[in-house]
Design a protein around this motif. Structure first.
Motif, short mmCIF file in Angstrom:
data_model
loop_
_atom_site.label_atom_id
_atom_site.label_comp_id
_atom_site.label_asym_id
_atom_site.label_seq_id
_atom_site.Cartn_x
_atom_site.Cartn_y
_atom_site.Cartn_z
N LYS A 30 18.09 8.93 -13.30
CA LYS A 30 19.35 9.48 -13.78
C LYS A 30 20.29 9.69 -12.59
N LYS A 31 21.55 9.32 -12.80
CA LYS A 31 22.47 9.23 -11.66
C LYS A 31 22.67 10.56 -10.94
N GLU A 32 22.47 11.68 -11.64
CA GLU A 32 22.65 12.96 -10.95
C GLU A 32 21.53 13.22 -9.94
N TYR A 33 20.43 12.42 -10.01
CA TYR A 33 19.32 12.56 -9.07
C TYR A 33 19.27 11.41 -8.06
N LYS A 34 20.38 10.67 -7.96
CA LYS A 34 20.42 9.51 -7.06
C LYS A 34 20.15 9.91 -5.61
N GLU A 35 20.83 10.94 -5.14
CA GLU A 35 20.68 11.34 -3.74
C GLU A 35 19.28 11.89 -3.47
N LEU A 36 18.73 12.63 -4.41
CA LEU A 36 17.37 13.13 -4.26
C LEU A 36 16.38 11.99 -4.17
N ALA A 37 16.52 11.00 -5.04
CA ALA A 37 15.62 9.84 -5.04
C ALA A 37 15.70 9.09 -3.72
N ASN A 38 16.92 8.89 -3.22
CA ASN A 38 17.11 8.18 -1.96
C ASN A 38 16.41 8.92 -0.82
N TYR A 39 16.53 10.24 -0.81
CA TYR A 39 15.88 11.05 0.22
C TYR A 39 14.36 10.93 0.13
N LEU A 40 13.81 11.02 -1.07
CA LEU A 40 12.36 10.96 -1.25
C LEU A 40 11.80 9.59 -0.87
N ILE A 41 12.54 8.53 -1.19
CA ILE A 41 12.08 7.18 -0.84
C ILE A 41 12.02 7.02 0.68
N LYS A 42 13.08 7.45 1.36
CA LYS A 42 13.10 7.35 2.82
C LYS A 42 11.98 8.19 3.44
N LYS A 43 11.71 9.33 2.85
CA LYS A 43 10.65 10.20 3.35
C LYS A 43 9.29 9.53 3.25
N ALA A 44 9.05 8.78 2.18
CA ALA A 44 7.75 8.16 1.94
C ALA A 44 7.62 6.77 2.54
N HIS A 45 8.73 6.14 2.86
CA HIS A 45 8.72 4.74 3.31
C HIS A 45 8.27 4.66 4.77
N PRO A 46 7.43 3.67 5.11
CA PRO A 46 6.92 3.59 6.49
C PRO A 46 7.89 2.97 7.49
N LYS A 77 0.80 -1.22 0.00
CA LYS A 77 0.00 0.00 0.00
C LYS A 77 0.84 1.27 0.00
N TYR A 78 2.17 1.14 0.18
CA TYR A 78 3.04 2.32 0.17
C TYR A 78 3.75 2.51 -1.18
N ILE A 79 3.49 1.61 -2.13
CA ILE A 79 4.12 1.76 -3.44
C ILE A 79 3.72 3.08 -4.08
N GLN A 80 2.42 3.36 -4.07
CA GLN A 80 1.95 4.58 -4.73
C GLN A 80 2.45 5.83 -4.01
N VAL A 81 2.62 5.73 -2.70
CA VAL A 81 3.15 6.87 -1.94
C VAL A 81 4.56 7.22 -2.43
N ILE A 82 5.38 6.19 -2.62
CA ILE A 82 6.74 6.40 -3.11
C ILE A 82 6.72 6.92 -4.54
N VAL A 83 5.86 6.34 -5.37
CA VAL A 83 5.75 6.79 -6.76
C VAL A 83 5.35 8.26 -6.82
N ASP A 84 4.41 8.64 -5.98
CA ASP A 84 3.94 10.04 -5.98
C ASP A 84 5.07 10.99 -5.59
N GLU A 85 5.91 10.59 -4.62
CA GLU A 85 7.02 11.45 -4.22
C GLU A 85 8.03 11.60 -5.36
N LEU A 86 8.37 10.49 -6.01
CA LEU A 86 9.34 10.53 -7.11
C LEU A 86 8.77 11.29 -8.31
#
Length: 252
Positions: free
Chosen positions: A227-243, A165-174
């Motif tokens: 894209k690798k230049e957004y790796k750190e941003l993606a990691n931050y957003l995933i952690k933010k959305a992950h329960p 149920k958190y898949i869409q939450v992560i997708v929405d953040e990304l």
């Protein structure tokens, strides 16, 4: 057999090794780069720095990974070579027990006695080509065929273990930054059914399960690339959305 191979460069020259000191050497009489076998459990990037030190006396600060070369020679076992270049090094050149080391001007490299396949990947290096896989098939000293494939290394692959149920939450953040966009397609990712196992220890604040108890739950494995230049941003957003208190995120 796993090998490393490196060409050390200055602005105008390349350090080449003329193999002439060992008997029964398949490279005897050829000019090659610094090379050697990987030791047990040794990472390629550590192996090539070790080989550079042992064979040349130089200390390499950093080597650039340029490609994978597969060397097939007659019926011998294949050699899988991690190919590097190195411009960041220091020290004093020493004598090598495998041959004669010499700095060769770049415009004279093609005049040397090289393996024909080496000419292919040296040309790729000289043109600063993208990361590649190159397979070289030899019958004795004759290159009978080769295969070349370029690899797009502009992306970083993520694997995220998460409740469904958190898949869409992560997708929405990304999606806020279009990180899952592929050409004319958005929200591009894959999902695999997995089973998560863990034991929560004292001091944990588990989203699911109890302290001291082993938990087994059905999860999803999300797999996608950014894209690798957004790796750190993606990691931050995933952690933010992950329960989960400590989410399992593999960055490949």
């Amino acid at each position: 057999m796993l090998m490393t191979l490196c060409y050390m460069e200055t602005e105008n020259s390349v350090l080449m090794l003329y193999r002439n000191k060992k008997k029964n050497d398949v490279n005897r009489g050829k000019w090659i780069g610094v090379r050697g076998k990987l030791e047990k459990n040794e990472k390629p990037e550590n192996g090539i720095i070790r080989e550079i030190k042992e064979e040349t006396g130089y200390t390499a600060n950093r080597c650039e990974f340029r490609g994978i070369v597969v060397f097939n020679y007659n019926e011998n076992p294949s050699e899988y070579m991690y190919l590097y270049t190195c411009e960041d090094f220091y020290g004093k050149l020493k004598e090598c027990n495998e041959g004669e080391l010499k700095w060769i001007p770049k415009d004279e490299i093609s005049n040397l006695n090289l393996w024909e396949g080496d000419r292919i990947f040296l040309d790729l290096i000289g043109k600063n080509s993208p990361f590649f896989y190159l397979t070289l098939n030899y019958a004795n000293d004759n290159l009978v065929s080769h295969e070349l494939e370029f690899v797009d290394r502009e992306y970083t692959v993520f694997e995220v273990f998460v409740p469904e149920k958190y898949i869409q939450v992560i997708v929405d953040e990304l999606a806020k930054y279009e990180l899952l966009r592929e050409g004319c397609y958005n929200d591009v990712f894959a999902v695999i059914d997995v089973e998560g196992h863990w034991t929560s220890l004292e001091g944990a604040n588990p989203f699911d399960g109890k302290i001291g108890k082993h938990s087994v739950v059905k999860e999803k494995l999300m797999r996608f690339r950014v894209k690798k230049e957004y790796k750190e941003l993606a990691n931050y957003l995933i952690k933010k959305a992950h329960p989960y208190e400590v989410p399992v995120i593999n960055i490949l």
